[in-house]
Structures are given as structure tokens and as C-alpha cells.
Design an enzyme around this catalytic site. Structure first.
Site, PDB file in Angstrom:
ATOM      1  N   LEU A   1       0.967  -1.073   0.124  1.00 35.16           N
ATOM      2  CA  LEU A   1      -0.127  -0.117   0.077  1.00 35.16           C
ATOM      3  C   LEU A   1       0.936   1.074  -0.051  1.00 35.16           C
ATOM      4  O   LEU A   1       1.486   1.421   1.044  1.00 35.16           O
ATOM      5  CB  LEU A   1      -1.005  -0.066   1.069  1.00 35.16           C
ATOM      6  CG  LEU A   1      -1.956   1.042   1.191  1.00 35.16           C
ATOM      7  CD1 LEU A   1      -2.975   0.975   0.000  1.00 35.16           C
ATOM      8  CD2 LEU A   1      -2.903   1.097   2.497  1.00 35.16           C
ATOM      9  N   ASP A   2       0.710   1.944  -1.075  1.00 34.90           N
ATOM     10  CA  ASP A   2       2.095   2.857  -1.358  1.00 34.90           C
ATOM     11  C   ASP A   2       1.979   4.052  -0.365  1.00 34.90           C
ATOM     12  O   ASP A   2       1.007   4.074   0.464  1.00 34.90           O
ATOM     13  CB  ASP A   2       1.824   3.512  -2.658  1.00 34.90           C
ATOM     14  CG  ASP A   2       1.925   2.777  -3.863  1.00 34.90           C
ATOM     15  OD1 ASP A   2       2.850   1.917  -3.784  1.00 34.90           O
ATOM     16  OD2 ASP A   2       1.260   2.893  -4.948  1.00 34.90           O
ATOM     17  N   ARG A   3       3.315   4.695   0.149  1.00 38.05           N
ATOM     18  CA  ARG A   3       3.117   5.506   1.018  1.00 38.05           C
ATOM     19  C   ARG A   3       2.490   6.636   0.896  1.00 38.05           C
ATOM     20  O   ARG A   3       1.844   7.212   1.994  1.00 38.05           O
ATOM     21  CB  ARG A   3       4.681   6.127   0.749  1.00 38.05           C
ATOM     22  CG  ARG A   3       4.998   7.140   1.862  1.00 38.05           C
ATOM     23  CD  ARG A   3       6.440   7.874   1.547  1.00 38.05           C
ATOM     24  NE  ARG A   3       6.809   8.851   2.330  1.00 38.05           N
ATOM     25  CZ  ARG A   3       8.201   9.595   2.107  1.00 38.05           C
ATOM     26  NH1 ARG A   3       8.685   9.385   1.090  1.00 38.05           N
ATOM     27  NH2 ARG A   3       8.103  10.635   3.115  1.00 38.05           N
TER      28      ARG A   3
END
Length: 217
Positions: free
Chosen positions: A78-80
Site C-alpha cells: 500500500l504505497d506511501r
């Protein structure tokens, strides 16, 4: 003299064999110990600007600041710059079930986009669009109201006053890198905010942003 050399070589070979046996035995023992551990499943509502990992050499925020549990790892990324549900577990089979493309596990996202998507844009998302890494699988896509459970983001998104924003509920059955963002941009409506709400049977279900809870598999 010759007898001494033979004896020394024999001792060295025997010692090496014993070392191999001990090393391989230790590996099997470690693997059995890991397999016998009870499954742990952690649900975490990841805030914006937090990496989905426990360490970072450059000092950015990581899971370590929120989750004091060892031996669990994120199922998928889950991207930054994305928020919401992150499932962590010590069970490799569960990780595979949630993330491998062949499993077709549904993942639900609430997505704030720039503009108001047309029916043609929604149909394109539902039928699949062709990205630079190939066509996407058919997806769920519908225009929805802003979620009632939504928390404020820190920092807030940057909105342009002259352009309205809207919310989509998108369900994917695969997990490519930054797929939701690329799909909405492809149909002309860039993503401003992305929140994952569910993965398979797991969902946020009133879990506050920055909080975690342990559940039974």
C-alpha cells in the site's frame, strides 16, 4: 609422516560432514518451528506518508512506529501516499491468497478523483483499460458519496477551486503497481486520494486511522 597426513585429511572431512549435518538439521528445525506457529493476522489502518514496511534506511515513517508485533509481514503493498487497510500476517499461504493474481481476491478502494467521471469512463474501468503493462482485468467501478467514516488527511489534498472532485468505489481483482491511480488517470480523472477499505474477507470496519487490531483467520 604419510599416515599423519591421511589421518589429518580424514579428520577434516569428517568434521565438514558433521558441520553439514548440523547446519541442515538446524534449517529443518527452524522451518518446522515456523510452520508450527499459530497464524497471526493484524489489520492496520495505514496513515498517509507511512511506508508499508518495518525499516527504512532514510528515516521515513514505517510500521515499526505503530505496530509492536514481530514476525508479521504485509500481504501486498500500500504505497506511501495511499491510506487504509494493510493486512499483516506470518502465514505465507494467507499472503499468497490475498495477493497472487491467480487467486482473484477482491480489493475495495475508495478513491477521490479530480472531476466527475462520465458513464463512459466508468464503463471503461469496468471493462478493463490498457495500461503500459497490458490490459487490466474487469473491475467494479461506481460513483459514490464521500464516505461517512472518512478521516481527515494530514496534510490535506491539494484541490483546484475551479475543478470539482468526486468519489469512486473501485474493486480490483489483481494488484499491479499503483494500478488504481494509473487506471483513473487513463480515463481522464486523476486520483487525489486513495483509501483501501477491504481485502478479501478483511475490512477496516471502524478501525481508526493509525490504529491496528489482531483478528482470527
Amino acid at each position: 609422516m604419510r599416515q599423519f597426513i591421511i589421518s589429518e585429511n580424514t579428520m577434516q572431512k569428517t568434521s565438514f560432514r558433521n558441520h553439514q549435518v548440523k547446519r541442515f538439521s538446524s534449517q529443518r528445525s527452524t522451518r518446522r518451528k515456523h510452520e508450527n506457529q499459530p497464524t497471526r493476522v493484524i489489520l492496520f489502518n495505514k496513515p498517509y506518508d507511512v511506508l508499508p514496511q518495518f525499516t527504512d534506511e532514510t528515516g521515513r515513517k514505517t510500521l515499526k512506529e505503530f505496530i509492536p508485533v514481530q514476525g508479521v509481514y504485509a500481504a501486498g503493498r500500500l504505497d506511501r501516499d495511499s491510506e487504509g487497510l494493510l493486512v499483516l500476517t506470518n502465514n505465507g499461504a494467507l499472503q499468497a491468497r490475498l495477493t497472487q493474481p491467480g487467486k482473484r481476491t477482491g480489493k475495495i478502494y475508495y478513491v477521490q478523483v479530480e472531476g466527475i467521471p462520465t458513464q463512459d469512463a466508468l464503463e471503461a474501468l469496468r471493462n478493463g483499460v490498457t495500461l503500459n503493462d497490458g490490459p487490466t482485468l474487469p473491475a467494479g467501478a461506481e460513483l459514490v458519496d464521500e464516505p461517512a467514516w472518512l478521516w481527515p488527511r494530514n496534510p490535506p489534498i491539494r484541490e483546484r477551486k475551479s475543478i470539482p472532485t468526486s468519489w469512486l468505489k473501485i474493486t480490483l481483482y489483481e494488484g499491479r503497481n499503483r494500478q488504481v491511480r494509473r487506471m483513473t488517470a487513463h480515463v481522464g480523472f486523476p486520483t487525489l486520494r486513495l483509501i483501501r477499505y477491504a481485502m478479501g474477507d478483511y475490512s477496516l470496519d471502524n478501525l481508526a486511522n493509525g490504529e491496528w487490531r489482531e483478528v482470527t483467520d
